[in-house]
Design a protein around this motif. Structure first.
Motif, PDB file in Angstrom:
ATOM      1  N   GLY A  79      15.032 -20.955   0.638  1.00 45.12           N
ATOM      2  CA  GLY A  79      13.917 -20.033   0.435  1.00 45.12           C
ATOM      3  C   GLY A  79      13.926 -19.458  -0.965  1.00 45.12           C
ATOM      4  O   GLY A  79      14.889 -18.810  -1.378  1.00 45.12           O
TER       5      GLY A  79
ATOM      6  N   ALA B 254       4.648  -2.737  -4.144  1.00 44.48           N
ATOM      7  CA  ALA B 254       5.251  -1.553  -4.771  1.00 44.48           C
ATOM      8  C   ALA B 254       6.743  -1.834  -4.890  1.00 44.48           C
ATOM      9  O   ALA B 254       7.399  -2.132  -3.901  1.00 44.48           O
ATOM     10  CB  ALA B 254       5.013  -0.337  -3.882  1.00 44.48           C
TER      11      ALA B 254
ATOM     12  N   VAL C 138      14.794 -27.043   3.675  1.00 44.75           N
ATOM     13  CA  VAL C 138      15.996 -27.259   4.486  1.00 44.75           C
ATOM     14  C   VAL C 138      15.521 -27.604   5.889  1.00 44.75           C
ATOM     15  O   VAL C 138      14.673 -26.912   6.458  1.00 44.75           O
ATOM     16  CB  VAL C 138      16.880 -25.988   4.500  1.00 44.75           C
ATOM     17  CG1 VAL C 138      17.943 -26.080   5.573  1.00 44.75           C
ATOM     18  CG2 VAL C 138      17.500 -25.776   3.137  1.00 44.75           C
TER      19      VAL C 138
ATOM     20  N   ALA D 232      16.872 -24.045  -2.404  1.00 41.57           N
ATOM     21  CA  ALA D 232      15.862 -25.033  -2.003  1.00 41.57           C
ATOM     22  C   ALA D 232      14.624 -24.341  -1.458  1.00 41.57           C
ATOM     23  O   ALA D 232      14.733 -23.388  -0.682  1.00 41.57           O
ATOM     24  CB  ALA D 232      16.439 -25.957  -0.933  1.00 41.57           C
ATOM     25  N   ASP D 233      13.467 -24.825  -1.882  1.00 38.38           N
ATOM     26  CA  ASP D 233      12.188 -24.317  -1.356  1.00 38.38           C
ATOM     27  C   ASP D 233      11.121 -25.353  -1.694  1.00 38.38           C
ATOM     28  O   ASP D 233      11.029 -25.785  -2.848  1.00 38.38           O
ATOM     29  CB  ASP D 233      11.845 -22.964  -2.015  1.00 38.38           C
ATOM     30  CG  ASP D 233      10.651 -22.270  -1.344  1.00 38.38           C
ATOM     31  OD1 ASP D 233       9.639 -22.954  -1.053  1.00 38.38           O
ATOM     32  OD2 ASP D 233      10.730 -21.058  -1.115  1.00 38.38           O
TER      33      ASP D 233
ATOM     34  N   ALA E  64      16.873 -17.306   3.440  1.00 37.29           N
ATOM     35  CA  ALA E  64      15.903 -16.422   2.784  1.00 37.29           C
ATOM     36  C   ALA E  64      14.538 -17.067   2.997  1.00 37.29           C
ATOM     37  O   ALA E  64      13.684 -17.057   2.116  1.00 37.29           O
ATOM     38  CB  ALA E  64      16.233 -16.298   1.296  1.00 37.29           C
ATOM     39  N   ASP E  65      14.370 -17.646   4.184  1.00 38.30           N
ATOM     40  CA  ASP E  65      13.192 -18.499   4.432  1.00 38.30           C
ATOM     41  C   ASP E  65      12.079 -17.766   5.180  1.00 38.30           C
ATOM     42  O   ASP E  65      11.270 -18.386   5.870  1.00 38.30           O
ATOM     43  CB  ASP E  65      13.596 -19.801   5.140  1.00 38.30           C
ATOM     44  CG  ASP E  65      14.426 -19.573   6.402  1.00 38.30           C
ATOM     45  OD1 ASP E  65      14.910 -18.438   6.594  1.00 38.30           O
ATOM     46  OD2 ASP E  65      14.583 -20.510   7.192  1.00 38.30           O
TER      47      ASP E  65
ATOM     48  N   GLY F 224      16.196 -10.579   3.579  1.00 36.81           N
ATOM     49  CA  GLY F 224      14.744 -10.414   3.433  1.00 36.81           C
ATOM     50  C   GLY F 224      14.028 -10.532   4.770  1.00 36.81           C
ATOM     51  O   GLY F 224      14.557 -10.157   5.823  1.00 36.81           O
ATOM     52  N   ASP F 225      12.812 -11.075   4.712  1.00 31.24           N
ATOM     53  CA  ASP F 225      11.987 -11.144   5.923  1.00 31.24           C
ATOM     54  C   ASP F 225      12.610 -12.025   7.007  1.00 31.24           C
ATOM     55  O   ASP F 225      12.224 -11.926   8.174  1.00 31.24           O
ATOM     56  CB  ASP F 225      10.581 -11.676   5.582  1.00 31.24           C
ATOM     57  CG  ASP F 225       9.664 -10.567   5.074  1.00 31.24           C
ATOM     58  OD1 ASP F 225      10.181  -9.515   4.644  1.00 31.24           O
ATOM     59  OD2 ASP F 225       8.424 -10.760   5.093  1.00 31.24           O
TER      60      ASP F 225
ATOM     61  N   GLY G 291       5.294   0.547   2.202  1.00 31.30           N
ATOM     62  CA  GLY G 291       5.536  -0.415   1.121  1.00 31.30           C
ATOM     63  C   GLY G 291       7.016  -0.698   0.906  1.00 31.30           C
ATOM     64  O   GLY G 291       7.484  -0.788  -0.222  1.00 31.30           O
TER      65      GLY G 291
ATOM     66  N   GLY H 115       8.971  -3.264   2.718  1.00 33.16           N
ATOM     67  CA  GLY H 115       9.505  -4.535   3.244  1.00 33.16           C
ATOM     68  C   GLY H 115      10.313  -5.318   2.223  1.00 33.16           C
ATOM     69  O   GLY H 115      11.480  -5.670   2.445  1.00 33.16           O
ATOM     70  N   LEU H 116       9.705  -5.583   1.097  1.00 30.23           N
ATOM     71  CA  LEU H 116      10.382  -6.336   0.047  1.00 30.23           C
ATOM     72  C   LEU H 116      11.553  -5.527  -0.514  1.00 30.23           C
ATOM     73  O   LEU H 116      12.623  -6.073  -0.810  1.00 30.23           O
ATOM     74  CB  LEU H 116       9.355  -6.667  -1.038  1.00 30.23           C
ATOM     75  CG  LEU H 116       9.837  -7.027  -2.426  1.00 30.23           C
ATOM     76  CD1 LEU H 116      10.699  -8.267  -2.387  1.00 30.23           C
ATOM     77  CD2 LEU H 116       8.628  -7.276  -3.317  1.00 30.23           C
ATOM     78  N   ASN H 117      11.364  -4.214  -0.631  1.00 32.68           N
ATOM     79  CA  ASN H 117      12.442  -3.370  -1.155  1.00 32.68           C
ATOM     80  C   ASN H 117      13.667  -3.407  -0.247  1.00 32.68           C
ATOM     81  O   ASN H 117      14.806  -3.384  -0.721  1.00 32.68           O
ATOM     82  CB  ASN H 117      11.933  -1.935  -1.352  1.00 32.68           C
ATOM     83  CG  ASN H 117      10.955  -1.869  -2.514  1.00 32.68           C
ATOM     84  OD1 ASN H 117      11.352  -2.026  -3.655  1.00 32.68           O
ATOM     85  ND2 ASN H 117       9.672  -1.694  -2.233  1.00 32.68           N
TER      86      ASN H 117
ATOM     87  N   PHE I 297      10.990 -13.811  -3.073  1.00 31.60           N
ATOM     88  CA  PHE I 297      11.622 -12.739  -3.854  1.00 31.60           C
ATOM     89  C   PHE I 297      13.119 -12.630  -3.532  1.00 31.60           C
ATOM     90  O   PHE I 297      13.949 -12.502  -4.432  1.00 31.60           O
ATOM     91  CB  PHE I 297      10.960 -11.394  -3.555  1.00 31.60           C
ATOM     92  CG  PHE I 297       9.491 -11.387  -3.814  1.00 31.60           C
ATOM     93  CD1 PHE I 297       9.008 -11.581  -5.091  1.00 31.60           C
ATOM     94  CD2 PHE I 297       8.590 -11.189  -2.786  1.00 31.60           C
ATOM     95  CE1 PHE I 297       7.646 -11.571  -5.348  1.00 31.60           C
ATOM     96  CE2 PHE I 297       7.225 -11.179  -3.022  1.00 31.60           C
ATOM     97  CZ  PHE I 297       6.759 -11.376  -4.308  1.00 31.60           C
ATOM     98  N   ALA I 298      13.438 -12.684  -2.243  1.00 27.08           N
ATOM     99  CA  ALA I 298      14.831 -12.457  -1.844  1.00 27.08           C
ATOM    100  C   ALA I 298      15.727 -13.595  -2.328  1.00 27.08           C
ATOM    101  O   ALA I 298      16.761 -13.362  -2.960  1.00 27.08           O
ATOM    102  CB  ALA I 298      14.909 -12.305  -0.323  1.00 27.08           C
TER     103      ALA I 298
END
Ligand SMILES: Cc1cc2nc3c(=O)[nH]c(=O)nc-3n(C[C@H](O)[C@H](O)[C@H](O)COP(=O)(O)OP(=O)(O)OC[C@H]3O[C@@H](n4cnc5c(N)ncnc54)[C@H](O)[C@@H]3O)c2cc1C
Length: 415
Positions: free
Chosen positions: A14, A55, A140, A39-40, A174-175, A298-299, A309, A311-313, A17-18
């Motif tokens: 993945g 944000a 993957v 890999a992605d 991180a997928d 990450g997600d 705002g 989630g990514l943080n 961002f992560a």
């Protein structure tokens, strides 16, 4: 399993961002003594059509600065200089402001910046390439365990969709939210759908936003106006899923009228400057953030409501904690995929994630309803917070990711 091609220390599945941030952090801290591949299938593709924005709070900005990524983004990032929160019905003539936040955590340091996703992902990919991260454009597909000669320790055999394979000591998932690695590792998730979706769109307006973010808590859900560079803002507009689909499918004129009904005219005339996108909203946290020789970040590990705002943080917090744990282990000559290494990561992140996830869930439930009783309760609460400066400062530091056991990178320290 196909024939394996090579042995590496760690494979990241993945390149969102992560995944990219983790690859950069490890490469910078450990150099070529620690082999990392990422890999992605979307690597190298243009992100020009991703007009969403995020944000990035203070701690995330400090991390990107420490990794040398922020420097390339500074011209694109809009600081949030202050924030206003209102709580009203859709057609109320006046929307009283219940809470305002001055936007600085420390003097001269805004508590968040808005940045368009395509700029951030582009800068991360460029940095990873410049540092010589082994980037593989492919998905993957599968993994299994193989014993290491002469010992009981196992390593992973990871297969790619194109038929090639690699042996790794650690596989990082991180997928994303629909992580196939999480599923294949049989890690369940706890959570629920909100029955809400967010309409995301960028608008241009006549007057400057002056760096102000506005969050209107409306009965159907929050309507956030987040400042972008120039006279533009990113809108995250929550409705029930059915209503969001109906609104997003309206002809331009009718859609514009609905948008204006919520946005109002405080910045002059508004114009849509991006496509409308609809994102279904849910909340889940993986039952475990690790499995044998696997770590989720990450997600893939958690998805929360975008109301704050965060989630990514939160994903960046996972990345910073995992990078720190791996770097500590590698410098001591320990196995990065050992259960003890992964356990330290899990202890660090899972409880914190659950706390933040439930806090955003509670916020959404408190505000996304039509109850007058709850309205009084929350307005008294917001009004109180607004009048107690120390409490407000604590809220800002929490939102900026600076409370609790903060990983080094998020404090702006190198690993
Ligand atoms: C409406 C909305 C607004 C938001 N606003 C904010 C905000 O303001 N601030 C904030 O912090 N967060 C925000 N978020 C959350 C944020 O967008 C996500 O948390 C973040 O994008 C997750 O990043 P990630 O790298 O974990 O996953 P993703 O971005 O989903 O990346 C996963 C990557 O994995 C790749 N992949 C998938 N399967 C495989 C495979 N088998 N092999 C290899 N690669 C694979 C995909 O191609 C993808 O590139 C928002 C979310 C929504 C829905």
């Amino acid at each position: 399993m196909p024939d394996r091609e090579d042995h590496i220390d760690m494979l990241i599945a993945g390149g969102g961002f992560a995944g990219l941030t983790l690859a950069i952090a490890l490469r910078q801290a450990l150099g070529s003594s620690f082999s990392v591949a990422l890999a992605d299938p979307t690597l190298g593709r243009s992100h020009a059509d991703d007009e969403r924005a995020s944000a990035i709070v203070t701690s995330g900005r400090r991390l990107f600065e420490t990794l040398g990524v922020w420097q390339a983004l500074a011209g694109e990032a809009q600081p949030i200089l202050d924030m206003a929160v209102t709580d009203s019905r859709l057609d109320d003539a006046v929307r009283p402001t219940f809470l305002t936040f001055g936007g600085e955590v420390e003097p001269g340091e805004p508590f968040a910046h808005m940045i368009e996703n395509r700029f951030l992902i582009g800068a991360l990919e460029t940095k990873a390439r410049d540092l010589g991260v082994d980037l593989r454009a492919g998905a993957v597909k599968d993994f299994s365990y193989s014993p290491v000669e002469g010992g009981s320790a196992h390593q992973m055999e990871v297969a790619f969709a194109n038929g090639s394979a690699v042996a790794a000591r650690l596989l990082v998932a991180a997928d994303g939210a629909r992580s196939s690695i999480r599923e294949r590792a049989d890690i369940a998730v706890h959570g629920w759908n909100y029955g809400q979706s967010a309409i995301v769109i960028n608008v241009g307006h006549e007057r400057s936003h002056n760096g102000r973010a506005v969050e209107h808590f409306l009965p159907a859900g929050p309507f956030a106006i987040l400042p972008l560079k120039g006279n533009r803002s990113s809108i995250v507009w929550t409705e029930t899923t059915e209503e969001a689909k109906r609104l997003a499918a309206l002809p331009d004129d009718a859609f514009h009228a609905e948008l204006e009904r919520r946005f109002k005219l405080h910045l002059g005339d508004i114009t849509a400057v991006s496509a409308r996108r609809v994102h279904p909203l849910g909340f889940f946290v993986a039952r475990s953030f690790t499995a044998e020789r696997i770590a989720l970040v990450g997600d893939a590990a958690h998805v929360i409501h975008p109301i704050a705002g965060q989630g990514l943080n939160m994903g960046l917090k996972d990345v910073a904690a995992l990078a720190e744990v791996i770097v500590d282990a590698a410098r001591l000559g320990l196995d990065p995929g050992a259960a003890s290494t992964l356990e330290r990561y899990q202890r660090w992140r899972r409880f914190d994630t659950m706390t933040m996830g439930l806090a955003t869930d509670g916020l959404n439930r408190l505000f996304s309803n039509r109850s007058d009783v709850l309205r009084v309760v929350r307005d008294v609460g917001l009004g109180l917070v607004d009048r107690v400066p120390n409490l407000k400062h604590l809220f800002i530091r929490e939102a900026a990711g600076l409370v609790g056991e903060v990983p080094k990178l998020l404090r702006g320290q190198s690993l």
